[in-house]
Design a protein around this motif. Structure first.
Motif, PDB file in Angstrom:
ATOM      1  N   SER A  34       0.777  -1.117   0.055  1.00  0.00           N
ATOM      2  CA  SER A  34      -0.033   0.022  -0.315  1.00  0.00           C
ATOM      3  C   SER A  34       0.892   1.302   0.060  1.00  0.00           C
ATOM      4  CB  SER A  34      -0.849  -0.082   1.108  1.00  0.00           C
ATOM      5  OG  SER A  34      -0.219  -0.268   2.457  1.00  0.00           O
ATOM      6  N   SER A  35       2.024   1.314   0.593  1.00  0.00           N
ATOM      7  CA  SER A  35       2.912   2.212   0.547  1.00  0.00           C
ATOM      8  C   SER A  35       4.467   1.892   0.424  1.00  0.00           C
ATOM      9  CB  SER A  35       2.627   3.463   1.767  1.00  0.00           C
ATOM     10  OG  SER A  35       3.031   2.833   2.815  1.00  0.00           O
ATOM     11  N   ARG A  36       5.308   2.810  -0.181  1.00  0.00           N
ATOM     12  CA  ARG A  36       6.831   2.526  -0.291  1.00  0.00           C
ATOM     13  C   ARG A  36       7.417   3.687  -0.283  1.00  0.00           C
ATOM     14  NH1 ARG A  36       8.234  -2.078  -3.320  1.00  0.00           N
ATOM     15  NH2 ARG A  36       6.172  -1.980  -4.511  1.00  0.00           N
ATOM     16  N   SER A  37       8.385   3.809   0.349  1.00  0.00           N
ATOM     17  CA  SER A  37       9.289   5.081   0.476  1.00  0.00           C
ATOM     18  C   SER A  37      10.646   4.738   0.725  1.00  0.00           C
ATOM     19  CB  SER A  37       8.567   6.200   1.485  1.00  0.00           C
ATOM     20  OG  SER A  37       8.730   5.804   2.661  1.00  0.00           O
ATOM     21  N   GLN A  38      11.597   5.682   0.373  1.00  0.00           N
ATOM     22  CA  GLN A  38      12.931   5.603   0.863  1.00  0.00           C
ATOM     23  C   GLN A  38      13.550   7.054   0.964  1.00  0.00           C
ATOM     24  OE1 GLN A  38      15.870   6.041  -1.606  1.00  0.00           O
ATOM     25  NE2 GLN A  38      14.452   6.759  -2.920  1.00  0.00           N
ATOM     26  N   ASP A  39      14.690   7.206   1.503  1.00  0.00           N
ATOM     27  CA  ASP A  39      15.106   8.416   1.615  1.00  0.00           C
ATOM     28  C   ASP A  39      16.457   9.047   0.929  1.00  0.00           C
ATOM     29  OD1 ASP A  39      16.923   6.907   3.079  1.00  0.00           O
ATOM     30  OD2 ASP A  39      16.953   8.317   4.821  1.00  0.00           O
ATOM     31  N   GLY A  40      16.736   8.126  -0.241  1.00  0.00           N
ATOM     32  CA  GLY A  40      17.820   8.399  -0.954  1.00  0.00           C
ATOM     33  C   GLY A  40      17.364   9.170  -2.281  1.00  0.00           C
ATOM     34  N   ALA A  41      18.599   9.707  -2.999  1.00  0.00           N
ATOM     35  CA  ALA A  41      18.006  10.387  -4.294  1.00  0.00           C
ATOM     36  C   ALA A  41      19.190  10.260  -5.182  1.00  0.00           C
ATOM     37  CB  ALA A  41      18.050  11.703  -3.807  1.00  0.00           C
ATOM     38  N   ALA A  42      18.866  10.284  -6.531  1.00  0.00           N
ATOM     39  CA  ALA A  42      19.719  10.201  -7.469  1.00  0.00           C
ATOM     40  C   ALA A  42      20.026  11.621  -7.942  1.00  0.00           C
ATOM     41  CB  ALA A  42      19.416   9.294  -8.646  1.00  0.00           C
ATOM     42  N   VAL A  43      21.019  11.856  -8.903  1.00  0.00           N
ATOM     43  CA  VAL A  43      21.209  13.077  -9.678  1.00  0.00           C
ATOM     44  C   VAL A  43      20.479  13.057 -10.784  1.00  0.00           C
ATOM     45  CG1 VAL A  43      22.951  14.175 -10.938  1.00  0.00           C
ATOM     46  CG2 VAL A  43      23.696  13.086  -8.957  1.00  0.00           C
ATOM     47  N   GLY A  44      19.590  14.039 -10.554  1.00  0.00           N
ATOM     48  CA  GLY A  44      18.488  14.145 -11.829  1.00  0.00           C
ATOM     49  C   GLY A  44      19.304  14.368 -13.122  1.00  0.00           C
ATOM     50  N   GLN A  45      19.012  13.878 -14.163  1.00  0.00           N
ATOM     51  CA  GLN A  45      19.323  14.079 -15.661  1.00  0.00           C
ATOM     52  C   GLN A  45      18.292  14.866 -16.322  1.00  0.00           C
ATOM     53  OE1 GLN A  45      22.455  13.208 -16.461  1.00  0.00           O
ATOM     54  NE2 GLN A  45      22.879  12.267 -14.637  1.00  0.00           N
ATOM     55  N   PHE A  46      18.884  16.052 -17.091  1.00  0.00           N
ATOM     56  CA  PHE A  46      17.883  16.990 -17.773  1.00  0.00           C
ATOM     57  C   PHE A  46      17.134  15.920 -18.659  1.00  0.00           C
ATOM     58  CE2 PHE A  46      17.216  19.351 -21.776  1.00  0.00           C
ATOM     59  CZ  PHE A  46      16.526  20.278 -21.175  1.00  0.00           C
ATOM     60  N   GLU A  47      15.862  16.482 -18.762  1.00  0.00           N
ATOM     61  CA  GLU A  47      14.788  15.848 -19.543  1.00  0.00           C
ATOM     62  C   GLU A  47      13.969  16.473 -20.576  1.00  0.00           C
ATOM     63  OE1 GLU A  47      12.145  13.323 -17.290  1.00  0.00           O
ATOM     64  OE2 GLU A  47      13.416  11.581 -17.197  1.00  0.00           O
ATOM     65  N   GLY A  48      13.854  17.855 -20.216  1.00  0.00           N
ATOM     66  CA  GLY A  48      13.070  18.873 -21.004  1.00  0.00           C
ATOM     67  C   GLY A  48      13.063  20.103 -20.593  1.00  0.00           C
ATOM     68  N   ILE A  49      12.714  21.021 -21.334  1.00  0.00           N
ATOM     69  CA  ILE A  49      12.524  22.502 -21.071  1.00  0.00           C
ATOM     70  C   ILE A  49      11.099  22.965 -21.339  1.00  0.00           C
ATOM     71  CG2 ILE A  49      13.545  23.355 -23.111  1.00  0.00           C
ATOM     72  CD1 ILE A  49      15.209  25.318 -21.404  1.00  0.00           C
ATOM     73  N   THR A  50      10.688  23.900 -20.681  1.00  0.00           N
ATOM     74  CA  THR A  50       9.383  24.469 -20.851  1.00  0.00           C
ATOM     75  C   THR A  50       9.619  26.122 -20.740  1.00  0.00           C
ATOM     76  OG1 THR A  50       8.451  24.234 -18.684  1.00  0.00           O
ATOM     77  CG2 THR A  50       8.052  22.519 -20.191  1.00  0.00           C
ATOM     78  N   ILE A  51       8.778  26.847 -21.553  1.00  0.00           N
ATOM     79  CA  ILE A  51       8.842  28.235 -21.649  1.00  0.00           C
ATOM     80  C   ILE A  51       7.436  28.716 -21.238  1.00  0.00           C
ATOM     81  CG2 ILE A  51       9.605  30.565 -22.592  1.00  0.00           C
ATOM     82  CD1 ILE A  51      11.771  28.691 -24.131  1.00  0.00           C
ATOM     83  N   GLY A  52       7.187  29.527 -20.312  1.00  0.00           N
ATOM     84  CA  GLY A  52       5.774  30.018 -19.940  1.00  0.00           C
ATOM     85  C   GLY A  52       5.520  31.203 -20.738  1.00  0.00           C
ATOM     86  N   GLU A  53       4.352  31.523 -20.763  1.00  0.00           N
ATOM     87  CA  GLU A  53       3.660  32.707 -21.331  1.00  0.00           C
ATOM     88  C   GLU A  53       4.689  33.949 -20.774  1.00  0.00           C
ATOM     89  OE1 GLU A  53      -0.526  33.003 -21.341  1.00  0.00           O
ATOM     90  OE2 GLU A  53      -0.893  30.999 -22.463  1.00  0.00           O
ATOM     91  N   ASN A  54       4.746  34.036 -19.788  1.00  0.00           N
ATOM     92  CA  ASN A  54       5.521  35.079 -18.946  1.00  0.00           C
ATOM     93  C   ASN A  54       6.944  35.175 -19.395  1.00  0.00           C
ATOM     94  OD1 ASN A  54       6.227  33.134 -17.290  1.00  0.00           O
ATOM     95  ND2 ASN A  54       5.823  34.518 -15.599  1.00  0.00           N
ATOM     96  N   GLY A  55       7.428  34.062 -20.258  1.00  0.00           N
ATOM     97  CA  GLY A  55       9.047  33.842 -20.522  1.00  0.00           C
ATOM     98  C   GLY A  55       9.749  33.303 -19.476  1.00  0.00           C
ATOM     99  N   THR A  56       9.345  32.622 -18.154  1.00  0.00           N
ATOM    100  CA  THR A  56       9.922  31.975 -17.422  1.00  0.00           C
ATOM    101  C   THR A  56      10.210  30.484 -17.949  1.00  0.00           C
ATOM    102  OG1 THR A  56       8.773  33.023 -15.643  1.00  0.00           O
ATOM    103  CG2 THR A  56       9.825  30.985 -15.123  1.00  0.00           C
ATOM    104  N   VAL A  57      11.767  30.356 -18.036  1.00  0.00           N
ATOM    105  CA  VAL A  57      12.370  29.122 -18.343  1.00  0.00           C
ATOM    106  C   VAL A  57      12.447  28.112 -17.388  1.00  0.00           C
ATOM    107  CG1 VAL A  57      13.997  28.193 -19.816  1.00  0.00           C
ATOM    108  CG2 VAL A  57      13.327  30.443 -20.388  1.00  0.00           C
ATOM    109  N   THR A  58      11.997  27.084 -17.705  1.00  0.00           N
ATOM    110  CA  THR A  58      12.190  26.064 -16.460  1.00  0.00           C
ATOM    111  C   THR A  58      12.501  24.568 -17.174  1.00  0.00           C
ATOM    112  OG1 THR A  58      10.196  26.891 -15.424  1.00  0.00           O
ATOM    113  CG2 THR A  58      10.646  24.670 -14.802  1.00  0.00           C
ATOM    114  N   ALA A  59      13.603  24.082 -16.340  1.00  0.00           N
ATOM    115  CA  ALA A  59      14.047  22.721 -16.968  1.00  0.00           C
ATOM    116  C   ALA A  59      13.677  21.767 -15.773  1.00  0.00           C
ATOM    117  CB  ALA A  59      15.638  22.836 -16.673  1.00  0.00           C
TER     118      ALA A  59
END
Length: 434
Positions: free
Chosen positions: A307-332
């Protein structure tokens, strides 16, 4: 005098045809802006000239005026293709830090992960903080938009938590011929007959490498005695390495034991259990690791389920995509779920855009005629809105340009005829003198 008057008309018509031809040649150039030739008449007179007897001395090209009306918009599948609906220009910088402005929003990522146009000029953005708020303005404060390759820092998993139900109807694997009833540690993870269920959890080592932790559940006893308790053994592996909560009598790895009462509630363990001697593959140091089944793990008649599963580790995130909002804010966005604001697209506008100096490749530079660039954000006062996944095309209308070309050609022919007529008159006069 008529020779020079007609000649000025010929030169002006030729310039006009050249301007129109340039427009037609760039009908498919993204962000191109058409130009029109502006003419002015030439009058040679003095204070003593009779204003009723001044015939004029021809024409000159006053200016070639750029028309910054919007072109059509073509849809695109790239999130880096941008178009401005309204006034404004994108600001870009060359390798030599020369500032240029363009309406061609066809951008891509170069080998250094900079967002650039087709000429390698870097798109400029305002720097922002972690919440996407602009922290500096002004042309000198803009930075090139650069896409990061990774996000976050690796974190080794130290705690794993599982909440599940073990079916009370599960048989004891000891009844299987593959299980040795006299050896409680005859479990074999490669023999499904020796365990009831298994589940897998992704954990991480100190370098952020993903590892698979597999837990195998073996029913030891059914409900027995006045208390109606029953027990399960949990064998845990990380890859091919078996984890141990202590030393088994035979010298092997000791599994974890879960005990349940007659109603299916877990009696023990009441706290997280620590494993001993876990060394991740490729590492020389041990990694602490605990497994906690919490207080909600049960043994009911319903099927096995996590019913639930969790762990406290984390990997380094690899770049997957980019979005640009209507106000020009660029988010990866990154593979570990992180999102990171990279900047806000800068838009520039001018008091007199027609005074911009053309540099080619649909780029312009400011001049004293255009005025200094006024910077702002998409959608703010005096600036157009930003459209992603679209490219502004040329604002050249082929039909209009062809009609103008015919008119310019006729103008050229008329001046050529006037020049020929003046020549014939001169020849006649010369013949009379002869």
């Amino acid at each position: 005098m008529s020779f020079y008057t007609s000649l000025s008309g010929l030169q002006a018509a030729q310039t006009n045809m050249g301007t129109i031809s340039h427009n037609l040649a760039n009908v498919s150039t993204n962000g191109f802006k058409r130009s029109t030739t502006q003419f002015s008449d030439v009058i040679a007179s003095t204070a003593s000239s009779n204003p009723n007897q001044i015939s004029g001395s021809g024409t000159v090209v006053k200016s070639i005026r750029q028309q910054f009306s919007a072109g059509g918009y073509a849809q695109s599948t790239s999130s880096l293709d941008l178009a401005i609906a309204g006034d404004g220009f994108f600001a870009v910088k060359s390798a030599g830090d020369d500032v240029m402005f363009t309406r061609n929003g066809s951008f891509s990522v170069d080998s250094d992960r900079n967002v650039v146009d087709s000429q390698g000029n870097k798109l400029q953005v305002y720097p922002v903080d972690g919440s996407g708020t602009v922290v500096a303005t002004g042309l000198d404060s803009t930075i090139p938009l650069r896409v990061p390759q990774t996000s976050g820092s690796p974190q080794a998993t130290e705690n794993v938590a599982l909440t599940l139900n073990l079916s009370a109807n599960s048989p004891i694997p000891a009844e299987s011929a593959a299980f040795d009833a006299e050896n409680p540690y005859a479990f074999d993870r490669f023999d499904p007959a020796t365990y009831n269920q298994s589940t897998q959890t992704t954990i991480y080592d100190a370098s952020g490498n993903a590892l698979t932790m597999t837990n195998y559940f073996v029913r030891n006893t059914a409900a027995e005695g006045d208390s109606g308790t029953s027990s399960w053994s949990v064998y845990s592996f990380v890859g091919d390495q078996q984890l141990s909560t202590g030393s088994a009598p035979e010298g092997g790895a000791a599994p974890m034991t879960l005990e349940f009462d007659a109603t299916g509630n877990m009696l023990s363990p009441t706290d997280a259990v620590s494993f001993a001697g876990f060394t991740p593959p490729g590492s020389t140091s041990q990694q602490p690791l605990t497994l906690d089944f919490g207080s909600a793990t049960t043994q009911l008649s319903s099927p096995f389920a996590v019913s639930s599963r969790s762990q406290d580790g984390a990997a380094v995130g690899q770049f997957e995509g980019i979005t640009i909002g209507e106000n020009g804010t660029v988010t990866a966005s990154f593979s570990n779920g992180d999102t990171q604001p990279l900047g806000k697209v800068v838009l520039a506008n001018f008091t007199n855009p027609s005074g911009l100096r053309q540099l080619g490749d649909s780029t312009w530079a400011s001049t004293g005629i255009s005025g200094e660039a006024r910077l702002g954000e998409a959608g703010s006062n005096g600036f157009g809105s930003l459209m992603t996944g679209a490219i502004e095309q040329s604002n050249v209308d082929i039909t209009e340009e062809l009609v103008n070309l015919i008119a310019a050609q006729q103008n050229f022919q008329a001046n050529a005829k006037a020049l020929d007529t003046a020549n014939q008159i001169s020849q006649t006069i010369f013949n009379i003198r002869g």
